[in-house]
Design a protein around this motif. Structure first.
Motif, PDB file in Angstrom:
ATOM      1  N   UNK B 197       0.847  -1.191   0.000  1.00  0.00           N
ATOM      2  CA  UNK B 197       0.000   0.000   0.000  1.00  0.00           C
ATOM      3  C   UNK B 197       0.881   1.239   0.000  1.00  0.00           C
ATOM      4  N   UNK B 200       5.346   4.966   0.878  1.00  0.00           N
ATOM      5  CA  UNK B 200       5.818   5.560   2.135  1.00  0.00           C
ATOM      6  C   UNK B 200       5.765   4.539   3.266  1.00  0.00           C
ATOM      7  N   UNK B 201       6.723   4.585   4.182  1.00  0.00           N
ATOM      8  CA  UNK B 201       6.670   3.681   5.340  1.00  0.00           C
ATOM      9  C   UNK B 201       5.570   4.109   6.285  1.00  0.00           C
ATOM     10  N   UNK B 202       5.009   3.150   7.021  1.00  0.00           N
ATOM     11  CA  UNK B 202       3.922   3.483   7.944  1.00  0.00           C
ATOM     12  C   UNK B 202       4.391   3.509   9.388  1.00  0.00           C
ATOM     13  N   UNK B 203       5.625   3.114   9.672  1.00  0.00           N
ATOM     14  CA  UNK B 203       6.121   3.159  11.045  1.00  0.00           C
ATOM     15  C   UNK B 203       7.624   2.965  11.044  1.00  0.00           C
ATOM     16  N   UNK B 204       8.237   3.284  12.190  1.00  0.00           N
ATOM     17  CA  UNK B 204       9.691   3.136  12.287  1.00  0.00           C
ATOM     18  C   UNK B 204      10.048   2.607  13.671  1.00  0.00           C
ATOM     19  N   UNK B 224      12.168   0.393   9.042  1.00  0.00           N
ATOM     20  CA  UNK B 224      10.963   1.058   8.531  1.00  0.00           C
ATOM     21  C   UNK B 224       9.939  -0.007   8.153  1.00  0.00           C
ATOM     22  N   UNK B 262       5.590  -0.170  18.819  1.00  0.00           N
ATOM     23  CA  UNK B 262       5.614   0.485  17.503  1.00  0.00           C
ATOM     24  C   UNK B 262       4.731  -0.245  16.497  1.00  0.00           C
ATOM     25  N   UNK B 265       0.695   0.290  16.732  1.00  0.00           N
ATOM     26  CA  UNK B 265       0.045   1.441  16.092  1.00  0.00           C
ATOM     27  C   UNK B 265      -0.172   1.195  14.602  1.00  0.00           C
ATOM     28  N   UNK B 266       0.743   0.445  14.004  1.00  0.00           N
ATOM     29  CA  UNK B 266       0.653   0.216  12.560  1.00  0.00           C
ATOM     30  C   UNK B 266      -0.475  -0.764  12.244  1.00  0.00           C
ATOM     31  N   UNK B 268      -3.750  -1.667  12.714  1.00  0.00           N
ATOM     32  CA  UNK B 268      -4.921  -1.005  13.276  1.00  0.00           C
ATOM     33  C   UNK B 268      -5.816  -2.025  13.952  1.00  0.00           C
ATOM     34  N   UNK B 269      -6.275  -1.674  15.139  1.00  0.00           N
ATOM     35  CA  UNK B 269      -7.124  -2.596  15.883  1.00  0.00           C
ATOM     36  C   UNK B 269      -8.587  -2.473  15.507  1.00  0.00           C
ATOM     37  N   UNK B 270      -8.888  -2.354  14.234  1.00  0.00           N
ATOM     38  CA  UNK B 270     -10.291  -2.149  13.831  1.00  0.00           C
ATOM     39  C   UNK B 270     -10.928  -3.458  13.405  1.00  0.00           C
TER      40      UNK B 270
END
Lengths: 203, 270
Positions: B197, B200-204, B224, B262, B265-266, B268-270
């Motif tokens: 997707x 860009x990276x979504x977390x580090x 990343x 870390x 957060x990436x 998603x708990x949805x």
């Protein structure tokens, strides 16, 4: 032919005019009287000849104008506003307006109505918590991405710029959502015809 | 240090070129740009962080989840309320007419009508969740109602650690290509097809090496995370491979706490 007629009439009138002058007595003029000149010029004057010409000029014009007006009226009559396409969902079928179909509303006990009201409030609270959790999850994810991009920027500019570029191959992105039952592996769909019976309206 | 040298350079330049007032601004900017570029290259070569890219591959849910207790209660209540506000259907009218006819015949024993609530029961072949299939951690078909994350066991500093599959960045490739390489290089992940997707990276995750292992050139690593969605399961992975499909709650058991924070957060708990 008119000239010949006029000459013939002139001769007749002169023959008649001579005895009238004799009758008059003393004068004896051979020249014709004033009324004779007027009669002479009766058949040969310009206005008499020009009248049919005037009619010819005006008639085609008038006819033309009449025809144009009729055509315009016809066109206006034909310009009917197109009929609206009926929205089948908004037309209540007559079956539903039948009075015999009305259901008698049951009387709820106090306990039950209270229970319903309380359940509605609980549901409202539950949905609100769900929504807040969703919003927070999205915010955390965005924060994580922002941090990652900052760290990448500190590292190297090229990689940062490459990360910011949009991906042209990603969209259009489609994904089927979760179904009620899982898909069968090695499922062979039977062949069949698909007949479309949707009503198509033309305006 | 670099700043001081730059200032000295500029000051000496301004002292010498007093006459060329017009040319000075132009040439000074050119000099600035050159020094900036040099500085950038110099910094990259001396950056103490090693770059790595990891892929957070998710298998999204295949079945809709069961309703929680309050959702079930609410659903029943809504069914009842809508039934009360509705009109009688053809079937119900038929039943009423039959009842009237029977009462007119004055039959002594007529059966009471069937219950009205049969229509509310959902007739469906719900997938009987097989408990054994759920326990098989290496299969991507477990827990069809939840989203799963792929974990791999890789060697970090000589010890095997459970983490998102990662690979080291090499010159000449973008970080996303590194992440794709990380996924492809997994031994048991031959048939996995993933859609990444975005670039860009979504977390580090920054990891500083312990004091003993630190050298001048390496202080630590920056990992990343890149997000990907599993599009095709492919053939089932062979047993014994160091791969795991874990639910969001189970990640806690396998990942280290700081890393878990870390990754949490990436994913998603949805």
């Amino acid at each position: 032919m008119s000239a010949a007629l006029s000459r013939g009439l002139c001769r007749a009138l002169t023959r008649q005019a001579a005895p009238s002058s004799l009758l008059l007595g003393g004068h004896g003029r051979a020249a014709p009287g004033p009324w004779f000149a007027a009669v002479m010029t009766l058949k040969t004057s310009a206005p008499l000849r020009a009248e049919p010409k005037k009619k010819k000029k005006v008639d085609p014009r008038r006819d033309h104008m009449l025809k144009e007006r009729m055509k315009k009226k016809l066109k206006k009559m034909e310009k009917v506003a197109p009929e609206f396409i009926p929205l089948e969902d908004l037309i209540t079928p007559t079956k539903c307006l039948d009075e015999t179909r009305e259901r008698i509303a049951p009387r709820l006990s106090f306990g039950e109505s209270e229970g319903r009201a309380l359940l509605l409030k609980e549901w409202c609270r539950y949905k609100q918590e769900q929504h807040m959790a969703e919003v927070q999850a999205v915010e955390l994810a965005l924060e994580a991405q922002r941090e990652a991009l900052e760290e990448l920027k500190l590292e190297s500019e090229e990689l940062y710029l490459a990360a910011l570029k949009p991906d042209p191959l990603l969209f259009p992105f489609t994904r089927e959502g979760p179904a009620y039952t899982p898909p069968k592996s090695k499922y062979e769909a039977p062949d069949g015809k698909y007949i479309d019976i949707t009503k198509v309206y033309t305006q | 240090m670099a700043n001081r040298s730059l200032l000295q350079f500029l000051s000496c330049f301004s002292r010498t070129a007093v006459g060329n007032a017009g040319l000075r601004p132009f040439s000074s900017t050119a000099v600035c740009r050159a020094t900036f570029q040099n500085r950038n290259v110099v910094e990259r070569a001396h950056s103490p962080w090693t770059l790595m890219a990891a892929v957070c591959l998710q298998r999204l849910p295949v079945i809709s989840a069961d309703c929680s207790p309050i959702e079930q209660q609410f659903r029943q209540m809504m069914h009842q309320m809508e039934r009360e506000k509705s009109l009688l259907s053809d079937h119900e009218l038929q039943l009423l007419e039959d009842a009237e006819r029977m009462s007119r015949k004055q039959a002594d024993d007529y059966d009471s009508e069937g219950e009205d609530d049969h229509g509310d029961q959902e007739i469906g072949l719900r997938h009987a969740s097989v408990a054994d299939a759920d326990q098989d951690l290496t299969s991507s078909e477990r827990c069809l109602a939840d989203s799963l994350v792929l974990l791999a066991e890789q060697q970090v500093g000589g010890e095997p650690v459970w983490l998102l599959p990662q690979a080291r960045w090499q010159e000449g490739e973008t970080l996303r290509q590194t992440a794709e390489r990380a996924l492809a290089s997994l031994p048991a992940a031959a048939g996995l097809k993933a859609t990444f997707l975005g670039n860009a990276p979504c977390g580090v995750y920054k990891f500083k090496l312990p004091q003993a292992a630190r050298t001048e050139s390496t202080v630590g690593t920056k990992v990343f995370f890149f997000k990907a969605v599993l599009s095709d399961g492919g053939p089932p992975a062979g047993p014994g491979g160091p791969l795991l499909w874990a639910k969001r709650d189970e990640l806690r058991r396998y990942l280290k706490p700081a890393y878990m924070m870390k990754v949490d957060r990436v994913v998603l708990g949805l």
